[in-house]
Each structure stands twice: as C-alpha cells, then as structure tokens.
Design a protein around this motif. Structure first.
Motif, PDB file in Angstrom:
ATOM      1  N   SER A   1       8.279  -1.559  -3.519  1.00  0.00           N
ATOM      2  CA  SER A   1       7.145  -0.829  -3.690  1.00  0.00           C
ATOM      3  C   SER A   1       6.017  -1.748  -3.966  1.00  0.00           C
ATOM      4  O   SER A   1       6.222  -3.002  -4.418  1.00  0.00           O
ATOM      5  CB  SER A   1       7.466   0.276  -4.711  1.00  0.00           C
ATOM      6  OG  SER A   1       7.714  -0.348  -5.742  1.00  0.00           O
ATOM      7  N   PRO A   2       4.854  -1.129  -3.759  1.00  0.00           N
ATOM      8  CA  PRO A   2       3.517  -2.034  -4.099  1.00  0.00           C
ATOM      9  C   PRO A   2       3.823  -2.594  -5.564  1.00  0.00           C
ATOM     10  O   PRO A   2       4.462  -1.909  -6.562  1.00  0.00           O
ATOM     11  CB  PRO A   2       2.523  -0.959  -4.149  1.00  0.00           C
ATOM     12  CG  PRO A   2       2.945  -0.059  -2.956  1.00  0.00           C
ATOM     13  CD  PRO A   2       4.467   0.231  -3.347  1.00  0.00           C
TER      14      PRO A   2
ATOM     15  N   LYS B   1       0.756  -1.191   0.019  1.00  0.00           N
ATOM     16  CA  LYS B   1      -0.110   0.188  -0.075  1.00  0.00           C
ATOM     17  C   LYS B   1       0.995   1.066  -0.136  1.00  0.00           C
ATOM     18  O   LYS B   1       1.991   1.222   0.358  1.00  0.00           O
ATOM     19  CB  LYS B   1      -0.929  -0.019   1.315  1.00  0.00           C
ATOM     20  CG  LYS B   1      -1.767  -1.183   1.479  1.00  0.00           C
ATOM     21  CD  LYS B   1      -2.793  -0.720   2.640  1.00  0.00           C
ATOM     22  CE  LYS B   1      -3.712  -2.031   2.898  1.00  0.00           C
ATOM     23  NZ  LYS B   1      -4.368  -1.650   4.220  1.00  0.00           N
ATOM     24  N   PRO B   2       0.386   2.403  -0.243  1.00  0.00           N
ATOM     25  CA  PRO B   2       1.277   3.488  -0.297  1.00  0.00           C
ATOM     26  C   PRO B   2       1.655   3.966   1.087  1.00  0.00           C
ATOM     27  O   PRO B   2       1.136   3.433   2.137  1.00  0.00           O
ATOM     28  CB  PRO B   2       0.355   4.562  -0.994  1.00  0.00           C
ATOM     29  CG  PRO B   2      -1.024   4.038  -1.602  1.00  0.00           C
ATOM     30  CD  PRO B   2      -1.097   2.700  -0.704  1.00  0.00           C
TER      31      PRO B   2
ATOM     32  N   ARG C   1       4.029  -4.012   4.944  1.00  0.00           N
ATOM     33  CA  ARG C   1       2.877  -3.493   4.821  1.00  0.00           C
ATOM     34  C   ARG C   1       1.685  -4.224   3.871  1.00  0.00           C
ATOM     35  O   ARG C   1       2.151  -4.139   2.698  1.00  0.00           O
ATOM     36  CB  ARG C   1       2.980  -1.986   4.380  1.00  0.00           C
ATOM     37  CG  ARG C   1       1.476  -1.306   4.069  1.00  0.00           C
ATOM     38  CD  ARG C   1       1.829   0.385   4.021  1.00  0.00           C
ATOM     39  NE  ARG C   1       1.787   0.814   5.261  1.00  0.00           N
ATOM     40  CZ  ARG C   1       1.691   2.052   5.554  1.00  0.00           C
ATOM     41  NH1 ARG C   1       1.437   3.026   4.617  1.00  0.00           N
ATOM     42  NH2 ARG C   1       1.712   2.574   6.806  1.00  0.00           N
ATOM     43  N   THR C   2       0.717  -4.762   4.308  1.00  0.00           N
ATOM     44  CA  THR C   2      -0.196  -5.410   3.406  1.00  0.00           C
ATOM     45  C   THR C   2      -1.529  -5.190   3.646  1.00  0.00           C
ATOM     46  O   THR C   2      -1.724  -4.383   4.548  1.00  0.00           O
ATOM     47  CB  THR C   2       0.204  -6.910   3.350  1.00  0.00           C
ATOM     48  OG1 THR C   2      -0.391  -7.526   2.199  1.00  0.00           O
ATOM     49  CG2 THR C   2      -0.054  -7.395   4.550  1.00  0.00           C
ATOM     50  N   PHE C   3      -2.427  -5.987   3.310  1.00  0.00           N
ATOM     51  CA  PHE C   3      -3.815  -5.693   3.408  1.00  0.00           C
ATOM     52  C   PHE C   3      -4.320  -6.644   4.445  1.00  0.00           C
ATOM     53  O   PHE C   3      -4.375  -6.469   5.474  1.00  0.00           O
ATOM     54  CB  PHE C   3      -4.666  -6.004   1.998  1.00  0.00           C
ATOM     55  CG  PHE C   3      -4.594  -5.013   0.940  1.00  0.00           C
ATOM     56  CD1 PHE C   3      -5.225  -3.952   0.967  1.00  0.00           C
ATOM     57  CD2 PHE C   3      -3.182  -4.956   0.325  1.00  0.00           C
ATOM     58  CE1 PHE C   3      -5.159  -2.821  -0.140  1.00  0.00           C
ATOM     59  CE2 PHE C   3      -3.098  -4.072  -0.832  1.00  0.00           C
ATOM     60  CZ  PHE C   3      -3.980  -2.919  -0.831  1.00  0.00           C
TER      61      PHE C   3
ATOM     62  N   LEU D   1       1.648  -1.977   9.078  1.00  0.00           N
ATOM     63  CA  LEU D   1       0.200  -1.776   8.642  1.00  0.00           C
ATOM     64  C   LEU D   1      -0.522  -2.847   8.110  1.00  0.00           C
ATOM     65  O   LEU D   1       0.108  -3.232   6.790  1.00  0.00           O
ATOM     66  CB  LEU D   1      -0.104  -0.357   8.102  1.00  0.00           C
ATOM     67  CG  LEU D   1      -1.544   0.037   7.785  1.00  0.00           C
ATOM     68  CD1 LEU D   1      -1.749   1.509   7.667  1.00  0.00           C
ATOM     69  CD2 LEU D   1      -2.201  -0.313   6.175  1.00  0.00           C
ATOM     70  N   THR D   2      -1.651  -3.179   8.567  1.00  0.00           N
ATOM     71  CA  THR D   2      -2.375  -4.364   7.821  1.00  0.00           C
ATOM     72  C   THR D   2      -3.665  -3.347   8.263  1.00  0.00           C
ATOM     73  O   THR D   2      -4.014  -2.660   8.613  1.00  0.00           O
ATOM     74  CB  THR D   2      -2.201  -5.467   8.541  1.00  0.00           C
ATOM     75  OG1 THR D   2      -2.882  -5.691   9.906  1.00  0.00           O
ATOM     76  CG2 THR D   2      -0.909  -6.093   8.478  1.00  0.00           C
ATOM     77  N   ASP D   3      -4.935  -4.273   7.541  1.00  0.00           N
ATOM     78  CA  ASP D   3      -6.372  -3.886   7.857  1.00  0.00           C
ATOM     79  C   ASP D   3      -6.644  -4.057   8.978  1.00  0.00           C
ATOM     80  O   ASP D   3      -7.422  -3.231   9.545  1.00  0.00           O
ATOM     81  CB  ASP D   3      -7.221  -4.838   6.888  1.00  0.00           C
ATOM     82  CG  ASP D   3      -6.898  -4.629   5.291  1.00  0.00           C
ATOM     83  OD1 ASP D   3      -6.342  -3.668   5.051  1.00  0.00           O
ATOM     84  OD2 ASP D   3      -7.293  -5.394   4.475  1.00  0.00           O
ATOM     85  N   ALA D   4      -5.942  -4.879   9.698  1.00  0.00           N
ATOM     86  CA  ALA D   4      -6.258  -5.064  11.123  1.00  0.00           C
ATOM     87  C   ALA D   4      -5.590  -4.225  12.330  1.00  0.00           C
ATOM     88  O   ALA D   4      -6.204  -3.938  13.272  1.00  0.00           O
ATOM     89  CB  ALA D   4      -6.188  -6.224  11.546  1.00  0.00           C
TER      90      ALA D   4
END
Ligand code: NVA
Length: 306
Positions: A72-73, A48-49, A101-103, A123-126
C-alpha cells in the motif's frame, strides 16, 4: 535472449498486439480459461489510492493461477526509504512482474530501467494505459468495432485522456477532446496520436466546445477535473471547468443511442451531474468490470506471448 516487455505506455504495444490483448480480454470475459500465471508471483506497489486497479489485478492474477503481493502507499517508500532502482532490483530477484502506481512517470521509467521482470503502469500522472485497455474493450463491445468509433472526451487532457488518445489512434477510432484553454491534451501526445492515426485511419480533434464535441459522438466520456495529486489546484480547476459538466442535457445533444463512459471514481456535481452513472445511457460499470478482463488479457499476453 528476448528483452523483457514492459507496459508503461499504450504505445509499448504495437497496434496488432493491442488488438490481441483486447480480444483475449473479451475471450476471458466470455469464459475462456487460462493458467498463464501458474506458479507466478506478482508484486503490486501503489503510491496512490485505488479501488478498481487493486481489485481487478488481484482477482485477475488469481484467476490466471498466479499470486499477488500488494504494497500500500507509504509501505515501501519508493525513492525515499530505498532508491527506486534498488526496489526494482529486489523485486526482480523474487517476483515475476511488478505493477506500479506512482506520481511522476519518470519514477516508473527509472524503476523499469533497473527491472529484469515486466513492469506494468497502474497509473502515473502522465498515463493510465491499463484504463485504456478497458476503455477500448468497452468501446468495441458497445460499438461493435474500434475502427470508426466516435468518442467525445469532455474535460481535462489528463493521464486518462492521453492513454485513450493513444489507444484510439492505434486502433482507428475518431476522438474529439473538448477542454478549456490551458487544460488541453499535451502536444507530444497529439503528435504521437497523429502519427498513429496516419496509419490506422483514425483522427484526433482538440476543441474547446463540449456541445460541438458530442454532436456526432457514439460515446461521451469524462474524467475528474482534479486528479490524484492535484488537490491544491482544485478551486482553480472548478472555475476553469465550469460549463464542461456531462449531464443529461449534454447527452441529449448527441445522436440517439449515445453511451456514457467514466473511468471512476466520479465527483457528481462536478464533471457529471448527480445520478448520471446510473442513467440508462451509462456503461460506466461495464467499463469498470472490463478492467478485470482487459488486464487479464494483458497479463496473459506478457506471460504466454499470445
Ligand atoms: N485522472 C484520474 C484517474 C483516476 C483513476 C487521476 O489520476 O486521479
């Protein structure tokens, strides 16, 4: 042999370790020097950015004597071009740590399950535990202590709110989160925070009214209503969060001396009013700077054990 330490969640550090990391971050900010990463190479892989996270990790790693390699992504194709566990195995053979960093949080857990080097959640979605380290450092600097600090988080019970709730519960703070129905903090986080609060003396209150939330707050904190990856929901979210904007009128309802925090990037006109980041009550850019120091504290801890 000690098993490798990961930092996927705030709760991967015991409360005493969390305090150690924050104390180290503050010492490094005050000018202490460390070469804890001398000769170490750290892979950074983001899907992600990012502005703050990339900037703060690359600079922090360099200052600690290490070297960062950034992907980078779309560059690696984690789980598409190559299985997640194979990427972890390859990185473990060459690099000394991986910052991801992922979803889906499960992808990070799968990566960590195959890694033999420390894995850090960028950072993740959670969860966003590195943000929580900087948040705790900022709260301590502003308030003088984490125990007893009163924070009102206004908005989405998202990744940033989850990590903040776990961090404050570990260190004895009082957190009130005001969210619209359907966007509350996950129930599992509330129960994990409850267990931590029972030991630390902190508290967590989940309500819907922003005015009630700020009434006794030392710090008012908000984050975007639409997080990265949720763009398709943005119209529904704009409607659901109407009335949850942090603006001077809301800050005026808090006690004198209140401070304002935001993890950034912000969407002025949505979760904050135009100009709020540079309001005299805002400490959002101190908070952004503390990403550098707090994460350096974490890396120092992971590599020197103190
Ligand atoms: N909740 C936000 C945090 C950005 C740093 C997001 O996940 O997009």
């Amino acid at each position: 042999m000690d098993s490798v330490r990961h930092f996927l969640s705030v709760t991967d550090l015991a409360p005493s370790e969390l305090r150690e990391v924050i104390a180290r971050g503050r010492a490094l900010k005050a000018g202490e020097r460390s070469q804890a990463l001398a000769g170490k190479s750290i892979a950074i892989l983001f899907e992600k950015p990012s502005l703050r996270t990339k900037l703060s990790f690359e600079i922090g790693i360099t200052r600690l004597g290490g070297h960062a390699i950034y992907f980078s992504p779309d560059e690696v194709g984690l789980g598409t071009r190559e299985p997640v566990q194979d990427v972890a195995r390859v990185m473990s053979r060459m690099a000394d740590a991986a910052i991801i960093r992922t979803f889906a949080h499960e992808v990070l857990e799968e990566f960590a399950s195959a890694a033999t080097i420390p894995v850090v959640n960028a950072l993740t979605d959670a969860e966003h535990p590195c943000q929580a380290l900087a948040d705790l450092q900022t709260i301590e600097e502003s308030k003088g202590a984490l125990e007893g600090a009163r924070v009102a988080f206004i908005g989405d019970g998202n990744n940033v709110a989850v990590s903040l709730a776990l961090g404050m519960a570990s260190t004895g703070g009082h957190l009130t989160i005001a969210s619209p129905p359907g966007y509350e903090l996950p129930g599992k986080t509330a129960s994990d925070a409850g267990r931590l609060n029972a030991k630390s003396g902190g508290s967590l209150r989940l309500i819907t009214d922003p005015v009630e939330a700020v009434r006794d707050a030392d710090i008012v904190y908000t984050d975007v209503w639409t997080s990265m990856g949720q763009e398709a929901e943005s119209q529904a979210r704009l409607a659901a969060f109407k009335g949850y904007q942090v603006n001077p009128a809301l800050l005026d309802k808090a006690p004198d001396g209140v401070r304002f925090m935001h993890d950034l990037p912000a969407h002025p006109g949505e979760e904050i009013s135009e100009g709020l980041l540079t309001d005299p009550r805002s400490i959002a850019f101190d908070q952004a700077e503390n990403r550098l120091h707090a994460q350096a504290g974490l890396l120092h801890f992971l590599f020197s054990g103190a």
